[in-house]
Scaffold this motif. Structure first.
Motif, PDB file in Angstrom:
ATOM      1  N   PHE A   1      -5.491  57.168  61.478  1.00  0.00           N
ATOM      2  CA  PHE A   1      -4.705  57.610  60.329  1.00  0.00           C
ATOM      3  C   PHE A   1      -3.946  56.442  59.729  1.00  0.00           C
ATOM      4  O   PHE A   1      -3.805  55.371  60.339  1.00  0.00           O
ATOM      5  CB  PHE A   1      -3.723  58.710  60.742  1.00  0.00           C
ATOM      6  CG  PHE A   1      -2.746  58.292  61.805  1.00  0.00           C
ATOM      7  CD1 PHE A   1      -1.524  57.719  61.476  1.00  0.00           C
ATOM      8  CD2 PHE A   1      -3.048  58.459  63.154  1.00  0.00           C
ATOM      9  CE1 PHE A   1      -0.622  57.313  62.455  1.00  0.00           C
ATOM     10  CE2 PHE A   1      -2.155  58.068  64.139  1.00  0.00           C
ATOM     11  CZ  PHE A   1      -0.939  57.503  63.789  1.00  0.00           C
ATOM     12  N   GLN A   2      -3.462  56.659  58.524  1.00  0.00           N
ATOM     13  CA  GLN A   2      -2.603  55.708  57.828  1.00  0.00           C
ATOM     14  C   GLN A   2      -1.307  56.396  57.432  1.00  0.00           C
ATOM     15  O   GLN A   2      -1.257  57.629  57.328  1.00  0.00           O
ATOM     16  CB  GLN A   2      -3.289  55.173  56.565  1.00  0.00           C
ATOM     17  CG  GLN A   2      -4.538  54.346  56.809  1.00  0.00           C
ATOM     18  CD  GLN A   2      -5.204  53.957  55.497  1.00  0.00           C
ATOM     19  OE1 GLN A   2      -5.351  54.785  54.603  1.00  0.00           O
ATOM     20  NE2 GLN A   2      -5.600  52.689  55.376  1.00  0.00           N
TER      21      GLN A   2
ATOM     22  N   TYR B   1       2.049  56.096  54.492  1.00  0.00           N
ATOM     23  CA  TYR B   1       2.321  55.585  53.154  1.00  0.00           C
ATOM     24  C   TYR B   1       3.710  54.954  53.116  1.00  0.00           C
ATOM     25  O   TYR B   1       4.701  55.566  53.519  1.00  0.00           O
ATOM     26  CB  TYR B   1       2.246  56.711  52.124  1.00  0.00           C
ATOM     27  CG  TYR B   1       2.315  56.237  50.698  1.00  0.00           C
ATOM     28  CD1 TYR B   1       1.277  55.471  50.154  1.00  0.00           C
ATOM     29  CD2 TYR B   1       3.401  56.548  49.887  1.00  0.00           C
ATOM     30  CE1 TYR B   1       1.332  55.040  48.832  1.00  0.00           C
ATOM     31  CE2 TYR B   1       3.451  56.123  48.556  1.00  0.00           C
ATOM     32  CZ  TYR B   1       2.416  55.369  48.041  1.00  0.00           C
ATOM     33  OH  TYR B   1       2.463  54.944  46.733  1.00  0.00           O
TER      34      TYR B   1
ATOM     35  N   TRP C   1      -0.960  52.178  51.605  1.00  0.00           N
ATOM     36  CA  TRP C   1      -1.369  52.889  52.818  1.00  0.00           C
ATOM     37  C   TRP C   1      -1.741  51.864  53.877  1.00  0.00           C
ATOM     38  O   TRP C   1      -2.505  50.935  53.600  1.00  0.00           O
ATOM     39  CB  TRP C   1      -2.582  53.773  52.533  1.00  0.00           C
ATOM     40  CG  TRP C   1      -2.285  55.028  51.778  1.00  0.00           C
ATOM     41  CD1 TRP C   1      -2.459  55.263  50.448  1.00  0.00           C
ATOM     42  CD2 TRP C   1      -1.774  56.251  52.336  1.00  0.00           C
ATOM     43  NE1 TRP C   1      -2.081  56.546  50.130  1.00  0.00           N
ATOM     44  CE2 TRP C   1      -1.663  57.180  51.265  1.00  0.00           C
ATOM     45  CE3 TRP C   1      -1.397  56.656  53.618  1.00  0.00           C
ATOM     46  CZ2 TRP C   1      -1.195  58.479  51.448  1.00  0.00           C
ATOM     47  CZ3 TRP C   1      -0.926  57.941  53.805  1.00  0.00           C
ATOM     48  CH2 TRP C   1      -0.831  58.842  52.731  1.00  0.00           C
ATOM     49  N   VAL C   2      -1.216  52.034  55.080  1.00  0.00           N
ATOM     50  CA  VAL C   2      -1.524  51.116  56.183  1.00  0.00           C
ATOM     51  C   VAL C   2      -1.647  51.901  57.486  1.00  0.00           C
ATOM     52  O   VAL C   2      -1.050  52.966  57.640  1.00  0.00           O
ATOM     53  CB  VAL C   2      -0.438  50.031  56.364  1.00  0.00           C
ATOM     54  CG1 VAL C   2      -0.373  49.098  55.164  1.00  0.00           C
ATOM     55  CG2 VAL C   2       0.926  50.657  56.640  1.00  0.00           C
ATOM     56  N   THR C   3      -2.412  51.371  58.397  1.00  0.00           N
ATOM     57  CA  THR C   3      -2.373  51.896  59.758  1.00  0.00           C
ATOM     58  C   THR C   3      -1.092  51.378  60.408  1.00  0.00           C
ATOM     59  O   THR C   3      -0.516  50.379  59.952  1.00  0.00           O
ATOM     60  CB  THR C   3      -3.586  51.433  60.577  1.00  0.00           C
ATOM     61  OG1 THR C   3      -3.504  50.000  60.745  1.00  0.00           O
ATOM     62  CG2 THR C   3      -4.895  51.795  59.891  1.00  0.00           C
TER      63      THR C   3
ATOM     64  N   GLN D   1      -1.471  47.683  61.235  1.00  0.00           N
ATOM     65  CA  GLN D   1      -1.451  46.838  60.034  1.00  0.00           C
ATOM     66  C   GLN D   1      -0.035  46.672  59.495  1.00  0.00           C
ATOM     67  O   GLN D   1       0.356  45.579  59.080  1.00  0.00           O
ATOM     68  CB  GLN D   1      -2.347  47.445  58.955  1.00  0.00           C
ATOM     69  CG  GLN D   1      -3.834  47.352  59.230  1.00  0.00           C
ATOM     70  CD  GLN D   1      -4.649  48.173  58.244  1.00  0.00           C
ATOM     71  OE1 GLN D   1      -4.144  49.100  57.606  1.00  0.00           O
ATOM     72  NE2 GLN D   1      -5.930  47.857  58.125  1.00  0.00           N
ATOM     73  N   GLY D   2       0.734  47.756  59.488  1.00  0.00           N
ATOM     74  CA  GLY D   2       2.090  47.692  58.983  1.00  0.00           C
ATOM     75  C   GLY D   2       2.973  46.766  59.797  1.00  0.00           C
ATOM     76  O   GLY D   2       3.746  45.966  59.246  1.00  0.00           O
TER      77      GLY D   2
ATOM     78  N   HIS E   1      -7.819  58.297  58.393  1.00  0.00           N
ATOM     79  CA  HIS E   1      -8.433  56.995  58.102  1.00  0.00           C
ATOM     80  C   HIS E   1      -9.376  56.655  59.247  1.00  0.00           C
ATOM     81  O   HIS E   1      -8.929  56.397  60.366  1.00  0.00           O
ATOM     82  CB  HIS E   1      -7.361  55.920  57.949  1.00  0.00           C
ATOM     83  CG  HIS E   1      -7.920  54.546  57.711  1.00  0.00           C
ATOM     84  ND1 HIS E   1      -8.546  54.191  56.539  1.00  0.00           N
ATOM     85  CD2 HIS E   1      -7.954  53.440  58.516  1.00  0.00           C
ATOM     86  CE1 HIS E   1      -8.932  52.924  56.615  1.00  0.00           C
ATOM     87  NE2 HIS E   1      -8.582  52.452  57.803  1.00  0.00           N
TER      88      HIS E   1
ATOM     89  N   ILE F   1       7.068  53.421  62.908  1.00  0.00           N
ATOM     90  CA  ILE F   1       5.678  52.964  62.946  1.00  0.00           C
ATOM     91  C   ILE F   1       5.309  52.502  64.348  1.00  0.00           C
ATOM     92  O   ILE F   1       4.183  52.732  64.813  1.00  0.00           O
ATOM     93  CB  ILE F   1       5.465  51.842  61.912  1.00  0.00           C
ATOM     94  CG1 ILE F   1       5.630  52.407  60.490  1.00  0.00           C
ATOM     95  CG2 ILE F   1       4.094  51.215  62.068  1.00  0.00           C
ATOM     96  CD1 ILE F   1       5.469  51.382  59.396  1.00  0.00           C
TER      97      ILE F   1
ATOM     98  N   VAL G   1       1.192  61.057  56.012  1.00  0.00           N
ATOM     99  CA  VAL G   1       0.044  60.645  56.826  1.00  0.00           C
ATOM    100  C   VAL G   1      -1.245  61.137  56.179  1.00  0.00           C
ATOM    101  O   VAL G   1      -1.288  62.239  55.620  1.00  0.00           O
ATOM    102  CB  VAL G   1       0.156  61.225  58.256  1.00  0.00           C
ATOM    103  CG1 VAL G   1      -1.050  60.835  59.105  1.00  0.00           C
ATOM    104  CG2 VAL G   1       1.448  60.752  58.926  1.00  0.00           C
ATOM    105  N   ARG G   2      -2.306  60.317  56.278  1.00  0.00           N
ATOM    106  CA  ARG G   2      -3.634  60.756  55.852  1.00  0.00           C
ATOM    107  C   ARG G   2      -4.673  60.238  56.845  1.00  0.00           C
ATOM    108  O   ARG G   2      -4.441  59.216  57.524  1.00  0.00           O
ATOM    109  CB  ARG G   2      -3.963  60.257  54.448  1.00  0.00           C
ATOM    110  CG  ARG G   2      -4.294  58.772  54.357  1.00  0.00           C
ATOM    111  CD  ARG G   2      -4.720  58.378  52.946  1.00  0.00           C
ATOM    112  NE  ARG G   2      -5.116  56.971  52.885  1.00  0.00           N
ATOM    113  CZ  ARG G   2      -5.455  56.329  51.765  1.00  0.00           C
ATOM    114  NH1 ARG G   2      -5.423  56.986  50.606  1.00  0.00           N
ATOM    115  NH2 ARG G   2      -5.814  55.057  51.782  1.00  0.00           N
TER     116      ARG G   2
END
Length: 298
Positions: A24-25, A27, A189-191, A194-195, A20, A214, A17-18
């Protein structure tokens, strides 16, 4: 006479996780088409626990947690020594597949971490690479960066089978993710939203446990909410879905599905097509159709 199901191999996965914007997003890595497990699907980094991951005496000398700390951080319904092995596998596999090393350099030298990450891109890692680095005395593995998320067991009808602990970890600010171009061929990388949307469009085909994870992450709108959850989350009950073959695909019943225990389960293709759910709707079933796992209603 029914054959005994294959005994699952122990494995670990990390949800990276990172931050955003305000959220966050996560990987995701696309598995090679040659992979024996969900080829071509997007998954979180991970892999099987090896015999070397079980060398508790060695790893406790090179980790930031002692055995009691491992039990508090990663144990729960797992013995501390077993939790340590899962944690080591998670750290090792995440570096091999995604290029993120949850470790600190003994001399707090940022160039040391950069050199390690660059070496991975140009040199093939040896089978004993983590043991060799630990023995050099310059590294400390950061088991404290791992948080419990979920325990998945592959359905009996899918081969190979894995008994997998899903961890969650926040990517260090000084590191970047990248696929290894062997087992994994693309990273993104996606939220969570989005994924899930890209999965339904067929752009990012997700493996079933990745999709469910997710979906769970959707409920955390802010990074701080997820960070708080990670601090206190337990493993919970193990999750072993059930796979049912259907015309042109399959249906997975999640453990919370009302039909999971029924002896005979059948599905009609036309009904399934009408039952696909939009992103964000709760589900207990996934339907594999035209190479995409799609959430469907009961």
């Amino acid at each position: 006479m029914r054959a005994d199901p294959e005994k699952p191999r122990l494995a670990s996965t990390i949800v990276l996780v990172r931050p955003h914007r305000t959220g966050f997003q996560v990987y995701l890595l696309k598995r090679s088409g040659e992979s024996g497990f969900f080829p071509g699907s997007y998954v979180f980094p991970g892999g099987a626990v090896s015999s070397q991951d079980r060398d508790a005496d060695l790893w406790l000398r090179h980790s930031d947690l002692d055995l009691q700390g491992v039990e508090l951080q990663l144990g729960g319904n797992l013995p501390a020594v077993e939790a340590l092995a899962y944690g080591l596998a998670a750290i090792r596999e995440t570096f091999e597949e995604a290029g993120v090393l949850l470790a600190s350099h003994a001399h707090d030298d940022p160039s040391g971490m950069l050199a390690v990450c660059e070496r991975r891109k140009v040199d093939k890692l040896s089978r004993d690479w983590l043991r060799e680095w630990a023995a050099s005395g310059r590294w400390q593995l950061l088991l404290s960066r791992l948080a419990r998320w979920a325990h998945w067991i592959t359905p009996e009808a899918i081969k190979p089978r894995f008994d997998t602990r899903f961890f969650l970890a926040f990517v260090p600010a000084d590191q970047e993710c990248s696929p290894d171009q062997q087992e994994t061929i693309h990273g993104i990388w996606v939220t969570p939203e989005q994924g899930l949307e890209a999965n339904l469009r067929g752009e990012i085909p997700l493996s079933p446990p990745t999709l469910v994870t997710i979906q769970e992450l959707l409920q955390y709108s802010a990074l701080r909410e997820l960070q708080e959850e990670a601090k206190n989350r337990e493993w919970g009950e193990s999750r072993m879905p059930r796979l049912v073959r259907v015309e042109k695909g399959a249906v997975i019943l999640e453990p919370w599905d009302p039909m999971i225990q029924e002896k005979k389960v059948e599905f009609d293709l036309s009904t399934l097509k009408k039952s696909v759910l939009p992103v964000g709707q709760p589900f207990s079933r996934l339907w594999l159709y035209e190479g995409i796992w799609r959430p469907v209603g009961v």
